[in-house]
Design a protein around this motif. Sequence first.
Motif, PDB file in Angstrom:
ATOM      1  N   GLY A   1    -104.890 -31.455  71.437  1.00 57.50           N
ATOM      2  CA  GLY A   1    -105.005 -31.805  72.726  1.00 57.50           C
ATOM      3  C   GLY A   1    -106.502 -30.906  73.278  1.00 57.50           C
ATOM      4  N   ASP A   2    -106.070 -30.619  74.747  1.00 53.22           N
ATOM      5  CA  ASP A   2    -106.637 -29.262  75.623  1.00 53.22           C
ATOM      6  C   ASP A   2    -105.831 -28.121  75.628  1.00 53.22           C
ATOM      7  OD1 ASP A   2    -108.726 -28.720  76.885  1.00 53.22           O
ATOM      8  OD2 ASP A   2    -107.844 -28.998  79.002  1.00 53.22           O
ATOM      9  N   PRO A   3    -106.131 -27.713  74.165  1.00 57.34           N
ATOM     10  CA  PRO A   3    -105.176 -26.626  74.188  1.00 57.34           C
ATOM     11  C   PRO A   3    -105.249 -25.126  74.793  1.00 57.34           C
ATOM     12  CG  PRO A   3    -107.721 -26.062  73.096  1.00 57.34           C
ATOM     13  CD  PRO A   3    -107.584 -27.804  73.425  1.00 57.34           C
ATOM     14  N   LEU A   4    -104.412 -24.589  75.085  1.00 58.22           N
ATOM     15  CA  LEU A   4    -103.765 -22.858  75.575  1.00 58.22           C
ATOM     16  C   LEU A   4    -104.099 -22.189  74.760  1.00 58.22           C
ATOM     17  CD1 LEU A   4    -101.184 -24.642  77.539  1.00 58.22           C
ATOM     18  CD2 LEU A   4    -103.190 -24.646  78.141  1.00 58.22           C
ATOM     19  N   GLU A   5    -104.240 -22.324  73.792  1.00 52.48           N
ATOM     20  CA  GLU A   5    -104.215 -20.965  72.752  1.00 52.48           C
ATOM     21  C   GLU A   5    -105.838 -21.649  71.570  1.00 52.48           C
ATOM     22  OE1 GLU A   5    -101.220 -20.226  69.026  1.00 52.48           O
ATOM     23  OE2 GLU A   5    -100.105 -20.859  70.785  1.00 52.48           O
ATOM     24  N   HIS A   6    -106.111 -19.674  71.745  1.00 47.81           N
ATOM     25  CA  HIS A   6    -108.003 -20.282  71.146  1.00 47.81           C
ATOM     26  C   HIS A   6    -108.460 -19.009  70.327  1.00 47.81           C
ATOM     27  CE1 HIS A   6    -111.450 -22.332  71.692  1.00 47.81           C
ATOM     28  NE2 HIS A   6    -112.284 -20.953  71.170  1.00 47.81           N
TER      29      HIS A   6
ATOM     30  N   ASN B   1    -101.710 -34.610  76.781  1.00 43.71           N
ATOM     31  CA  ASN B   1    -101.138 -35.656  78.389  1.00 43.71           C
ATOM     32  C   ASN B   1    -100.764 -36.825  77.116  1.00 43.71           C
ATOM     33  OD1 ASN B   1    -101.245 -36.843  79.789  1.00 43.71           O
ATOM     34  ND2 ASN B   1    -102.701 -37.448  80.708  1.00 43.71           N
ATOM     35  N   PRO B   2     -99.317 -37.323  77.149  1.00 41.92           N
ATOM     36  CA  PRO B   2     -98.866 -38.489  76.503  1.00 41.92           C
ATOM     37  C   PRO B   2     -99.250 -39.753  77.630  1.00 41.92           C
ATOM     38  CG  PRO B   2     -96.973 -37.519  77.895  1.00 41.92           C
ATOM     39  CD  PRO B   2     -98.267 -36.401  77.782  1.00 41.92           C
ATOM     40  N   ILE B   3     -99.558 -39.356  78.082  1.00 41.10           N
ATOM     41  CA  ILE B   3     -99.923 -41.196  78.736  1.00 41.10           C
ATOM     42  C   ILE B   3    -101.767 -41.134  79.910  1.00 41.10           C
ATOM     43  CG2 ILE B   3     -97.576 -41.376  79.968  1.00 41.10           C
ATOM     44  CD1 ILE B   3     -98.693 -40.200  82.601  1.00 41.10           C
ATOM     45  N   GLY B   4    -102.113 -39.575  78.571  1.00 41.79           N
ATOM     46  CA  GLY B   4    -103.928 -40.068  79.414  1.00 41.79           C
ATOM     47  C   GLY B   4    -104.796 -41.063  78.832  1.00 41.79           C
ATOM     48  N   VAL B   5    -106.192 -41.056  79.136  1.00 35.74           N
ATOM     49  CA  VAL B   5    -106.976 -42.039  78.729  1.00 35.74           C
ATOM     50  C   VAL B   5    -106.633 -41.751  76.940  1.00 35.74           C
ATOM     51  CG1 VAL B   5    -107.288 -42.257  80.345  1.00 35.74           C
ATOM     52  CG2 VAL B   5    -108.865 -40.663  79.469  1.00 35.74           C
ATOM     53  N   ARG B   6    -106.980 -40.781  76.672  1.00 36.00           N
ATOM     54  CA  ARG B   6    -106.845 -40.947  75.190  1.00 36.00           C
ATOM     55  C   ARG B   6    -105.791 -40.339  74.425  1.00 36.00           C
ATOM     56  NH1 ARG B   6    -112.400 -36.971  75.054  1.00 36.00           N
ATOM     57  NH2 ARG B   6    -111.245 -35.957  72.221  1.00 36.00           N
ATOM     58  N   SER B   7    -104.881 -41.124  74.792  1.00 35.27           N
ATOM     59  CA  SER B   7    -103.392 -40.687  74.199  1.00 35.27           C
ATOM     60  C   SER B   7    -102.989 -40.667  73.025  1.00 35.27           C
ATOM     61  CB  SER B   7    -102.329 -40.827  75.636  1.00 35.27           C
ATOM     62  OG  SER B   7    -101.839 -41.665  76.355  1.00 35.27           O
ATOM     63  N   CYS B   8    -104.143 -42.426  72.708  1.00 33.99           N
ATOM     64  CA  CYS B   8    -103.597 -43.461  72.160  1.00 33.99           C
ATOM     65  C   CYS B   8    -103.510 -42.796  70.622  1.00 33.99           C
ATOM     66  CB  CYS B   8    -104.139 -45.272  72.130  1.00 33.99           C
ATOM     67  SG  CYS B   8    -105.720 -44.641  72.626  1.00 33.99           S
ATOM     68  N   TYR B   9    -105.237 -41.914  70.742  1.00 32.53           N
ATOM     69  CA  TYR B   9    -105.715 -41.392  69.274  1.00 32.53           C
ATOM     70  C   TYR B   9    -104.856 -40.187  69.720  1.00 32.53           C
ATOM     71  CZ  TYR B   9    -108.783 -39.718  66.092  1.00 32.53           C
ATOM     72  OH  TYR B   9    -109.149 -39.407  64.902  1.00 32.53           O
ATOM     73  N   ASP B  10    -104.588 -38.870  70.291  1.00 28.87           N
ATOM     74  CA  ASP B  10    -104.134 -37.930  70.138  1.00 28.87           C
ATOM     75  C   ASP B  10    -102.733 -38.157  69.729  1.00 28.87           C
ATOM     76  OD1 ASP B  10    -106.412 -37.108  71.396  1.00 28.87           O
ATOM     77  OD2 ASP B  10    -105.639 -35.996  72.831  1.00 28.87           O
ATOM     78  N   GLU B  11    -101.513 -38.779  70.380  1.00 27.75           N
ATOM     79  CA  GLU B  11    -100.505 -39.402  70.227  1.00 27.75           C
ATOM     80  C   GLU B  11    -100.248 -40.013  68.545  1.00 27.75           C
ATOM     81  OE1 GLU B  11     -98.938 -37.120  71.382  1.00 27.75           O
ATOM     82  OE2 GLU B  11     -97.860 -37.220  73.288  1.00 27.75           O
ATOM     83  N   GLY B  12    -101.260 -41.403  68.371  1.00 27.37           N
ATOM     84  CA  GLY B  12    -101.323 -42.105  67.591  1.00 27.37           C
ATOM     85  C   GLY B  12    -101.753 -41.082  66.149  1.00 27.37           C
ATOM     86  N   LYS B  13    -102.077 -40.101  65.978  1.00 24.19           N
ATOM     87  CA  LYS B  13    -102.196 -39.137  65.145  1.00 24.19           C
ATOM     88  C   LYS B  13    -101.088 -37.971  64.632  1.00 24.19           C
ATOM     89  CE  LYS B  13    -105.965 -39.953  62.714  1.00 24.19           C
ATOM     90  NZ  LYS B  13    -106.628 -40.446  61.378  1.00 24.19           N
ATOM     91  N   ARG B  14    -100.083 -37.646  65.880  1.00 27.24           N
ATOM     92  CA  ARG B  14     -99.618 -36.829  66.144  1.00 27.24           C
ATOM     93  C   ARG B  14     -98.350 -37.654  65.534  1.00 27.24           C
ATOM     94  NH1 ARG B  14     -99.175 -32.147  69.611  1.00 27.24           N
ATOM     95  NH2 ARG B  14     -97.792 -32.941  70.521  1.00 27.24           N
ATOM     96  N   THR B  15     -98.188 -39.109  65.798  1.00 30.46           N
ATOM     97  CA  THR B  15     -96.515 -39.809  64.797  1.00 30.46           C
ATOM     98  C   THR B  15     -97.445 -40.021  63.631  1.00 30.46           C
ATOM     99  OG1 THR B  15     -96.447 -41.159  66.857  1.00 30.46           O
ATOM    100  CG2 THR B  15     -95.288 -41.927  65.505  1.00 30.46           C
TER     101      THR B  15
ATOM    102  N   ASN C   1    -117.739 -35.490  83.976  1.00 30.56           N
ATOM    103  CA  ASN C   1    -116.908 -35.663  82.944  1.00 30.56           C
ATOM    104  C   ASN C   1    -115.697 -37.373  82.752  1.00 30.56           C
ATOM    105  OD1 ASN C   1    -116.574 -34.702  80.248  1.00 30.56           O
ATOM    106  ND2 ASN C   1    -115.271 -32.908  80.994  1.00 30.56           N
ATOM    107  N   THR C   2    -115.132 -37.266  81.633  1.00 30.17           N
ATOM    108  CA  THR C   2    -114.291 -38.388  81.124  1.00 30.17           C
ATOM    109  C   THR C   2    -112.873 -36.877  81.359  1.00 30.17           C
ATOM    110  OG1 THR C   2    -114.769 -37.382  79.008  1.00 30.17           O
ATOM    111  CG2 THR C   2    -116.278 -39.295  79.366  1.00 30.17           C
ATOM    112  N   ALA C   3    -112.177 -38.156  81.107  1.00 33.30           N
ATOM    113  CA  ALA C   3    -110.641 -37.154  82.114  1.00 33.30           C
ATOM    114  C   ALA C   3    -109.903 -36.964  80.812  1.00 33.30           C
ATOM    115  CB  ALA C   3    -109.441 -38.497  82.655  1.00 33.30           C
ATOM    116  N   ASP C   4    -109.205 -35.666  80.385  1.00 32.73           N
ATOM    117  CA  ASP C   4    -108.506 -35.423  79.288  1.00 32.73           C
ATOM    118  C   ASP C   4    -109.847 -34.532  78.513  1.00 32.73           C
ATOM    119  OD1 ASP C   4    -106.288 -35.527  80.647  1.00 32.73           O
ATOM    120  OD2 ASP C   4    -105.745 -37.231  80.446  1.00 32.73           O
ATOM    121  N   ASP C   5    -110.359 -34.747  78.870  1.00 34.41           N
ATOM    122  CA  ASP C   5    -111.726 -34.080  77.762  1.00 34.41           C
ATOM    123  C   ASP C   5    -111.238 -32.570  77.254  1.00 34.41           C
ATOM    124  OD1 ASP C   5    -114.083 -34.128  76.344  1.00 34.41           O
ATOM    125  OD2 ASP C   5    -115.323 -33.035  77.768  1.00 34.41           O
ATOM    126  N   PRO C   6    -111.187 -32.549  76.136  1.00 31.32           N
ATOM    127  CA  PRO C   6    -110.676 -30.556  75.635  1.00 31.32           C
ATOM    128  C   PRO C   6    -112.088 -29.705  76.187  1.00 31.32           C
ATOM    129  CG  PRO C   6    -110.411 -32.225  74.051  1.00 31.32           C
ATOM    130  CD  PRO C   6    -111.541 -32.701  74.902  1.00 31.32           C
TER     131      PRO C   6
END
Length: 239
Positions: free
Chosen positions: A36-41, A52-66, A182-187
């Motif tokens: 996602g938008d990482p807090l560790e770097h 963000n599980p309900i964000g505009v990018r979540s279909c891909y992010d959460e799909g891969k996590r699943t 910028n797009t929403a939830d861009d890391p």
Amino acid sequence: MDRDHKTNVMGTLNMLGLAKRINARFLLTSTSEVYGDPLEHPQVETYWGNVNPIGVRSCYDEGKRTAETLTMDYHRGLNIEVRIARIFNTYGPRICIDDGRVVSNFVAQALRKEPLTVYGDGKQTRSFQYVSDLVEGLMRLMEGDHVGPFNLGNPGEFTMLELAKVVQDTIDPNAKIEFRENTADDPHKRKPDISKAKKLLGWEPKVSLREGLPLMVSDFRRRIFGDEKDTQGSQKLAE
């Protein structure tokens, strides 16, 4: 998009079922987007991510996590042999010209004498690996004994403005830059910690952005304009 989630979830389930039936080793090509938008770097494989599980990018992010969850469930519960790679931004010859990825966008725009579109302030970072490095990492993963997940990416970190400068230097120093909202939830940051892959796979990328980008440019120039005069470069690292 709904099709992203269906592909990542139902597609992974179907392929895991096939691997079980024919007793095959299964490779999941996951993604750095699981962070996602990482807090560790930089990001290590033990980091659980900030998605963000309900964000505009979540279909891909959460799909891969699943997909990773399903893969490990089949591995632990049914003894399926699996491998998981978390792939970071990759570029090179034969990539789709208009796929919307930032390197493809910049290269195609510069060749077509269009402005390079930078979203936001251009200070967000990504790491770019050449395709031959990724292929080598995937082969080592599949031929080895470690499940993963493994980060496969180049730890060289560039802001979008720095990437634009490399593209300008490679193609057209006079290429203009056009800023857009910028797009929403861009890391904000993305950089792999590849210590695990170095130690267990003996792998690390060899091709820098300034070495690999001209090979991609040669391929794009040929496909966009039908220019055959500069195709040798795109073959160089494949030989």
